[in-house]
Design an enzyme around this catalytic site. Sequence first.
Site, PDB file in Angstrom:
ATOM      1  N   THR A 183       0.796  -1.102  -0.093  1.00 28.28           N
ATOM      2  CA  THR A 183      -0.062  -0.082   0.070  1.00 28.28           C
ATOM      3  C   THR A 183       1.009   1.257   0.016  1.00 28.28           C
ATOM      4  O   THR A 183       2.015   0.966   0.903  1.00 28.28           O
ATOM      5  CB  THR A 183      -1.122   0.137   1.138  1.00 28.28           C
ATOM      6  N   HIS A 202       2.267 -11.744  14.238  1.00 26.49           N
ATOM      7  CA  HIS A 202       3.356 -12.211  14.840  1.00 26.49           C
ATOM      8  C   HIS A 202       3.111 -13.876  15.268  1.00 26.49           C
ATOM      9  O   HIS A 202       3.942 -14.552  15.703  1.00 26.49           O
ATOM     10  CB  HIS A 202       3.554 -11.475  16.058  1.00 26.49           C
TER      11      HIS A 202
END
Length: 407
Positions: free
Chosen positions: A318, A370
């Site tokens: 992006t 994560h």
Amino acid sequence: MILEMKVPSPGESIKEVEIATWLVKDGDYVEKDQAIAEVDSDKATLELPAEASGVITLKAEEGDAVAVGAVVCLIDTAAAKPSGSAPAPVAEAPKAEAPKVEEKKAEAPAPAATYAAQAPSPAARKILDEKNIQLSDIVGTGKDGRITKEDAVNAVPSMGTPTGGTRGTERIKLSMLRRKVAERLVAAKNDTAMLTTFNEVNMTPINNLRNEYKDTFKAKHAGVGLGYMSFFTKAVTRALQLYPDVNSMMDGDYKVAYDFCDISIAVSGPKGLMVPVVRNAENLTFRGIEAEIKRLAIKARDGQITVDDMTGGTFTITNGGVFGSMLSTPIINPPQSGILGMHNIIERPIAVNGKVEIHPMMYVALSYDHRIIDGRESVGFLVAVKEALENPVELLCDNNPKKAFEL
């Protein structure tokens, strides 16, 4: 013959669409294949073409949620097509009614003269007294202008002497696409262990390459420009191959790994955020990437993007820099595990071989899940992107820019 037009299925997983805009009016004569409506699904905005010629009768209002397969309009195929002069009175009809609309608007303030006389409910009066708000400051929405409890709850005390400026508000329903984007973004925040790591890139080497070859590149490749996105896409696909965990996804208790790089490119369209996918970007040349991004961006801008164009994707890029963003923490595009945020390029002083120099610098940000990507992989991935962008001739062009750019 009366033809029932039903909502076609935009995709296997889509069960419902929303009528965004009718492009024709009830009673209009439509031609076969003429676009009669725009419908929003939770993935894209699509045009609904007429299945036959005839006079149309609408069976749904704008904003209505309609199940796939439901009837949205009828077309009388036996109706004769109006002559060239026939439509004229129809076109003039709204003009004749326009003064009536204005008269209604002019009369709208009339209830304001009587609302103060409408006694509010005891609950409403108590709330207004506590807020120290006068009855004359409230326009009641109840019957005959009566002030309801809801009016009192929503009333805001005067913040000072009015300045004469407008203080209007407007309540607009979000499109189905925008609601789905919002839902997915909130889910990404709630359902992933999202973390963001940052780095900075010296854009001088890429700028030098672009300045040297962009004119020749554009002339050779039929108007396709040599932009930053092809460099970033190539740097990302290289890094994804070095750190494959970033190119994987969680599926329950399993990790789904991919040996290809389908790169979602976030673009701003008229209906909101779109993320069309560049398939097998690892196999595309600079020209191939730029041409595909251009094609998808034009489709998004023109509202022609399809569900298939946005389905899949293993990683997202992006670019908030086009809007002036210096730094941000992009939100993961689920079910993907990583997204790279680009930002604006600003000349800043940096230390180069012990000396202070001015260079065009860009901050880059990698948000990652994560649960599946550890710190070593995330930081290593972003460093690999930085290395490729700061040494594009060797790492992205194989020491031969002319060949890489197909010149």
